[in-house]
Design a protein around this motif. Structure first.
Motif, PDB file in Angstrom:
ATOM      1  N   LEU A  13      22.889 -42.088  53.781  1.00 24.73           N
ATOM      2  CA  LEU A  13      21.533 -42.045  54.977  1.00 24.73           C
ATOM      3  C   LEU A  13      20.297 -42.803  54.170  1.00 24.73           C
ATOM      4  O   LEU A  13      20.498 -42.603  52.880  1.00 24.73           O
ATOM      5  N   HIS A  14      19.539 -44.035  54.821  1.00 23.82           N
ATOM      6  CA  HIS A  14      18.366 -43.912  53.736  1.00 23.82           C
ATOM      7  C   HIS A  14      17.499 -44.017  54.641  1.00 23.82           C
ATOM      8  O   HIS A  14      17.099 -44.001  55.781  1.00 23.82           O
ATOM      9  N   LEU A  40      25.265 -40.204  65.335  1.00 20.14           N
ATOM     10  CA  LEU A  40      26.111 -39.830  64.311  1.00 20.14           C
ATOM     11  C   LEU A  40      26.920 -37.768  64.942  1.00 20.14           C
ATOM     12  O   LEU A  40      26.137 -37.621  66.059  1.00 20.14           O
ATOM     13  N   PRO A  41      27.687 -37.559  64.206  1.00 17.49           N
ATOM     14  CA  PRO A  41      28.057 -35.971  64.456  1.00 17.49           C
ATOM     15  C   PRO A  41      27.043 -34.588  64.566  1.00 17.49           C
ATOM     16  O   PRO A  41      27.312 -33.470  64.879  1.00 17.49           O
ATOM     17  N   VAL A  42      25.482 -35.378  63.642  1.00 12.21           N
ATOM     18  CA  VAL A  42      24.727 -34.536  64.139  1.00 12.21           C
ATOM     19  C   VAL A  42      23.641 -34.268  64.563  1.00 12.21           C
ATOM     20  O   VAL A  42      23.714 -35.787  64.796  1.00 12.21           O
ATOM     21  N   SER A  43      22.622 -34.030  64.741  1.00 13.66           N
ATOM     22  CA  SER A  43      22.068 -33.667  66.155  1.00 13.66           C
ATOM     23  C   SER A  43      20.483 -35.022  65.138  1.00 13.66           C
ATOM     24  O   SER A  43      20.195 -34.438  63.778  1.00 13.66           O
ATOM     25  N   GLY A  44      19.602 -35.603  65.233  1.00 14.25           N
ATOM     26  CA  GLY A  44      18.347 -35.768  65.252  1.00 14.25           C
ATOM     27  C   GLY A  44      17.131 -35.573  65.767  1.00 14.25           C
ATOM     28  O   GLY A  44      17.502 -34.959  66.941  1.00 14.25           O
ATOM     29  N   TRP A  71      13.871 -37.336  57.022  1.00 15.60           N
ATOM     30  CA  TRP A  71      14.549 -36.842  55.850  1.00 15.60           C
ATOM     31  C   TRP A  71      16.022 -36.123  56.549  1.00 15.60           C
ATOM     32  O   TRP A  71      16.425 -36.778  57.219  1.00 15.60           O
ATOM     33  N   ALA A  72      16.390 -36.266  55.550  1.00 13.73           N
ATOM     34  CA  ALA A  72      17.449 -35.569  55.310  1.00 13.73           C
ATOM     35  C   ALA A  72      17.994 -34.148  54.521  1.00 13.73           C
ATOM     36  O   ALA A  72      18.414 -34.981  53.254  1.00 13.73           O
ATOM     37  N   ASP A  73      18.017 -33.084  54.546  1.00 15.42           N
ATOM     38  CA  ASP A  73      18.090 -32.523  52.861  1.00 15.42           C
ATOM     39  C   ASP A  73      19.709 -31.747  53.414  1.00 15.42           C
ATOM     40  O   ASP A  73      20.346 -32.614  54.006  1.00 15.42           O
ATOM     41  N   GLU A  74      19.643 -30.036  52.946  1.00 14.41           N
ATOM     42  CA  GLU A  74      21.190 -29.389  52.830  1.00 14.41           C
ATOM     43  C   GLU A  74      21.628 -28.661  54.268  1.00 14.41           C
ATOM     44  O   GLU A  74      22.247 -28.875  54.436  1.00 14.41           O
ATOM     45  N   ARG A  75      20.306 -29.055  55.118  1.00 18.92           N
ATOM     46  CA  ARG A  75      20.672 -28.776  56.301  1.00 18.92           C
ATOM     47  C   ARG A  75      21.547 -29.642  57.308  1.00 18.92           C
ATOM     48  O   ARG A  75      20.613 -31.085  57.021  1.00 18.92           O
ATOM     49  N   PRO A  76      22.148 -30.022  57.822  1.00 18.19           N
ATOM     50  CA  PRO A  76      23.052 -30.794  58.789  1.00 18.19           C
ATOM     51  C   PRO A  76      22.281 -31.303  59.935  1.00 18.19           C
ATOM     52  O   PRO A  76      22.838 -31.323  61.574  1.00 18.19           O
ATOM     53  N   LEU A 109      15.691 -45.919  50.088  1.00 12.05           N
ATOM     54  CA  LEU A 109      16.357 -45.395  48.533  1.00 12.05           C
ATOM     55  C   LEU A 109      16.778 -44.448  50.262  1.00 12.05           C
ATOM     56  O   LEU A 109      16.626 -43.733  50.837  1.00 12.05           O
ATOM     57  N   PRO A 110      17.904 -43.895  48.900  1.00 13.36           N
ATOM     58  CA  PRO A 110      18.767 -42.640  49.621  1.00 13.36           C
ATOM     59  C   PRO A 110      18.131 -42.182  49.547  1.00 13.36           C
ATOM     60  O   PRO A 110      17.489 -41.275  49.319  1.00 13.36           O
ATOM     61  N   VAL A 111      18.059 -40.858  50.836  1.00 13.30           N
ATOM     62  CA  VAL A 111      17.218 -39.611  51.396  1.00 13.30           C
ATOM     63  C   VAL A 111      17.573 -38.385  49.864  1.00 13.30           C
ATOM     64  O   VAL A 111      17.518 -37.618  50.206  1.00 13.30           O
ATOM     65  N   THR A 112      19.284 -38.444  48.929  1.00  9.86           N
ATOM     66  CA  THR A 112      19.465 -37.800  48.535  1.00  9.86           C
ATOM     67  C   THR A 112      18.951 -37.973  47.077  1.00  9.86           C
ATOM     68  O   THR A 112      18.595 -36.832  46.687  1.00  9.86           O
ATOM     69  N   VAL A 113      17.447 -38.645  47.124  1.00  8.45           N
ATOM     70  CA  VAL A 113      16.768 -38.439  45.442  1.00  8.45           C
ATOM     71  C   VAL A 113      15.712 -37.699  45.837  1.00  8.45           C
ATOM     72  O   VAL A 113      15.289 -37.287  44.584  1.00  8.45           O
ATOM     73  N   ALA A 114      15.449 -36.948  47.012  1.00  8.39           N
ATOM     74  CA  ALA A 114      15.022 -36.211  47.383  1.00  8.39           C
ATOM     75  C   ALA A 114      15.323 -34.867  48.120  1.00  8.39           C
ATOM     76  O   ALA A 114      16.125 -35.061  49.242  1.00  8.39           O
TER      77      ALA A 114
END
Length: 130
Positions: A13-14, A40-44, A71-76, A109-114
């Motif tokens: 994800l970006h 996707l298999p996760v909710s928006g 945003w996409a953090d550690e929560r699915p 940017l990849p969401v994993t940068v923050a």
């Protein structure tokens, strides 16, 4: 979804990435936000902070529209922003300048940068509701 599957999905994800989705649930119009199926298999989820102040301007269940990854953090769960300006808070440009001024530069940017949600500190203080 397992934590490992979520991390694999999250790495793809970006910020600003667009998905066509369908609003599937509006649990408390005007209070919480909306849930969106983006295939996707996760909710928006679109947080109330990004939606118009009048709940009757929110997209209703069954509404199909484009959404951006906000945003996409550690929560699915993928936090989304409506791409259609009709479904975004009226003062979005001003609000964005105050609470997430780097948003335009974050696109792509990849969401994993923050890992700290952009609205966490202002929501805790109550200031984000403006």
């Amino acid at each position: 979804m397992s934590a490992q599957d979520w991390e694999s999905t999250r790495r793809r994800l970006h910020f600003g990435q667009r998905f066509f989705g369908t609003v599937v649930r509006v649990p408390s119009p005007g209070a919480i936000g909306i849930f969106v199926d983006i295939g996707l298999p996760v909710s928006g989820f679109v947080d109330v902070l990004l939606l118009p102040s009048e709940a009757d301007r929110w997209p209703t269940e069954g509404t199909e529209s484009e959404f951006e990854v906000w945003w996409a953090d550690e929560r699915p769960q993928i936090r989304l922003k409506p791409a259609d300006p009709r479904f975004v808070r009226e003062d979005f440009a001003e609000w964005l300048t105050r609470w997430r001024p780097g948003w335009p530069q974050e696109h792509g940017l990849p969401v994993t940068v923050a890992d700290v949600p952009p609205s966490a500190s202002e929501a805790a203080s109550g200031d984000a509701y403006g």
